[in-house]
Design an enzyme around this catalytic site. Sequence first.
Site, short mmCIF file in Angstrom:
data_model
loop_
_atom_site.label_atom_id
_atom_site.label_comp_id
_atom_site.label_asym_id
_atom_site.label_seq_id
_atom_site.Cartn_x
_atom_site.Cartn_y
_atom_site.Cartn_z
N ARG A 89 -10.58 8.24 7.04
CA ARG A 89 -10.26 8.54 5.64
C ARG A 89 -11.42 8.16 4.72
O ARG A 89 -11.65 8.82 3.71
CB ARG A 89 -8.97 7.83 5.22
CG ARG A 89 -7.71 8.44 5.84
CD ARG A 89 -6.44 7.97 5.18
NE ARG A 89 -6.18 6.57 5.42
CZ ARG A 89 -5.53 6.10 6.49
NH1 ARG A 89 -5.09 6.93 7.42
NH2 ARG A 89 -5.30 4.82 6.63
N ARG A 90 -12.18 7.12 5.08
CA ARG A 90 -13.35 6.78 4.28
C ARG A 90 -14.42 7.87 4.41
O ARG A 90 -15.11 8.19 3.44
CB ARG A 90 -13.94 5.44 4.73
CG ARG A 90 -13.03 4.23 4.55
CD ARG A 90 -12.67 3.90 3.13
NE ARG A 90 -11.66 4.75 2.54
CZ ARG A 90 -10.35 4.68 2.80
NH1 ARG A 90 -9.88 3.81 3.65
NH2 ARG A 90 -9.50 5.47 2.17
N ARG B 213 -1.65 -0.70 -8.54
CA ARG B 213 -2.99 -0.25 -8.12
C ARG B 213 -2.97 1.28 -8.13
O ARG B 213 -2.22 1.90 -7.37
CB ARG B 213 -3.33 -0.77 -6.72
CG ARG B 213 -4.70 -0.27 -6.21
CD ARG B 213 -4.87 -0.54 -4.73
NE ARG B 213 -4.81 -1.97 -4.44
CZ ARG B 213 -4.48 -2.46 -3.24
NH1 ARG B 213 -4.14 -1.66 -2.26
NH2 ARG B 213 -4.47 -3.77 -3.06
N LYS C 144 -6.70 7.53 -6.24
CA LYS C 144 -6.58 9.00 -6.27
C LYS C 144 -5.71 9.51 -5.13
O LYS C 144 -4.93 10.44 -5.31
CB LYS C 144 -7.97 9.65 -6.21
CG LYS C 144 -8.77 9.46 -7.48
CD LYS C 144 -10.10 10.22 -7.43
CE LYS C 144 -10.88 10.04 -8.72
NZ LYS C 144 -12.18 10.76 -8.70
N GLY C 145 -5.81 8.92 -3.96
CA GLY C 145 -5.04 9.36 -2.80
C GLY C 145 -5.95 9.70 -1.64
O GLY C 145 -7.01 10.29 -1.82
N ALA C 146 -5.52 9.34 -0.42
CA ALA C 146 -6.41 9.46 0.74
C ALA C 146 -5.77 10.15 1.94
O ALA C 146 -6.27 10.03 3.05
CB ALA C 146 -6.90 8.08 1.16
N GLN D 176 -0.46 6.83 -5.99
CA GLN D 176 -1.53 7.79 -5.72
C GLN D 176 -1.48 8.92 -6.74
O GLN D 176 -0.51 9.67 -6.81
CB GLN D 176 -1.40 8.34 -4.30
CG GLN D 176 -1.45 7.23 -3.25
CD GLN D 176 -1.27 7.75 -1.84
OE1 GLN D 176 -2.23 7.86 -1.09
NE2 GLN D 176 -0.05 8.05 -1.47
N ASP E 205 0.82 -1.21 0.00
CA ASP E 205 0.00 0.00 0.00
C ASP E 205 0.86 1.26 0.00
O ASP E 205 2.01 1.26 0.46
CB ASP E 205 -0.90 0.04 1.23
CG ASP E 205 -2.25 -0.61 0.99
OD1 ASP E 205 -2.72 -0.56 -0.16
OD2 ASP E 205 -2.84 -1.14 1.94
#
Length: 323
Positions: free
Chosen positions: A303-304, A199, A202-204, A178, A149
């Site tokens: 973050r979600r 993968r 967009k970035g978080a 990202q 990740d």
Amino acid sequence: MAFSALLRPALLAAARSPRMERTVTRIPVTRSLVDRFVAGETEDQAIAATTSILDSGRYISIDHLGEDTTDSAQADATVSHYLALLSDLAALSQKTASTSPASVRNVEVSLKLSALGQFLPRDGHKVALENAHKICTAAEEAGAWVTVDAEDHTTTDSTLSIVRELRKDFPSLGTVLQAYLKRTEADCRDLSGPGSRIRLCKGAYKEPASVAFQGKEAVDEAYLRCLRILMNGQGYPMVASHDPAMIEAALQQAKAKGRTADEFEIQMLYGIRDAEQLRLIGEDKHLRVYLPYGEQWYGYFMRRLAERPANLTFFLRSLMSHN
């Protein structure tokens, strides 16, 4: 400026605030909402959710939640969780392998290197590399893929360096890039060669304007540029997005480049847009669900909430209804 745009930076900052973590995790309603995005706290709960997803024809990527580890014992505990998980996944992987093409593994684990000791004050890079190597070895024995990740931009150089080292022994190792980082187009070109698995998300994380594009339009444009590089490359693009425009662009680009359904995949998060996930499966697209589990769910949960206004609205309404 939209209300959600104003709140997003605050939520991302709160994701790394111990004080806010204590406050949010003590709210009784939070646990029921977390269950929407996190598949429990134990390996058994993760395996149960994984079985259901695999039975639906979707693939899986499992993340044992945790990050920013500064204690070697905690890093060792994270490794132990992954080894136990992979032992359980071996049987599932063998049972369902016949439903996926030979070139694609339907079971994967995702690793955050900061959870494996990357930030330890002495030899953190070396410790994270060694711990990741142990997990990759177990994954190979279990017939599972591994993807590393992405985290905030300060870790990118170290993370990609470790990825390059691991790929010498594990060529199928994937990593996350990202799109909102200004460096990512160059990283996509560098990492889109034969055998690569990238993968693209967009970035978080909350990133400064000096290193990351700001605003939805700029980030979307960056995502499309990076997606085009990966689709033109020789690797296996993994399109991580819930944005219908980005998914449609990926499908169109894959078609234009003559990619078959076995040469790329769409990825979505556990608990988000389930109906769309199943619709894509019904159209014979490969779709992988990113499934997190574990006790350290707070940062992921925040973050979600920051990513999608619908998530935040759902959370706030639930809080109000329980007051």
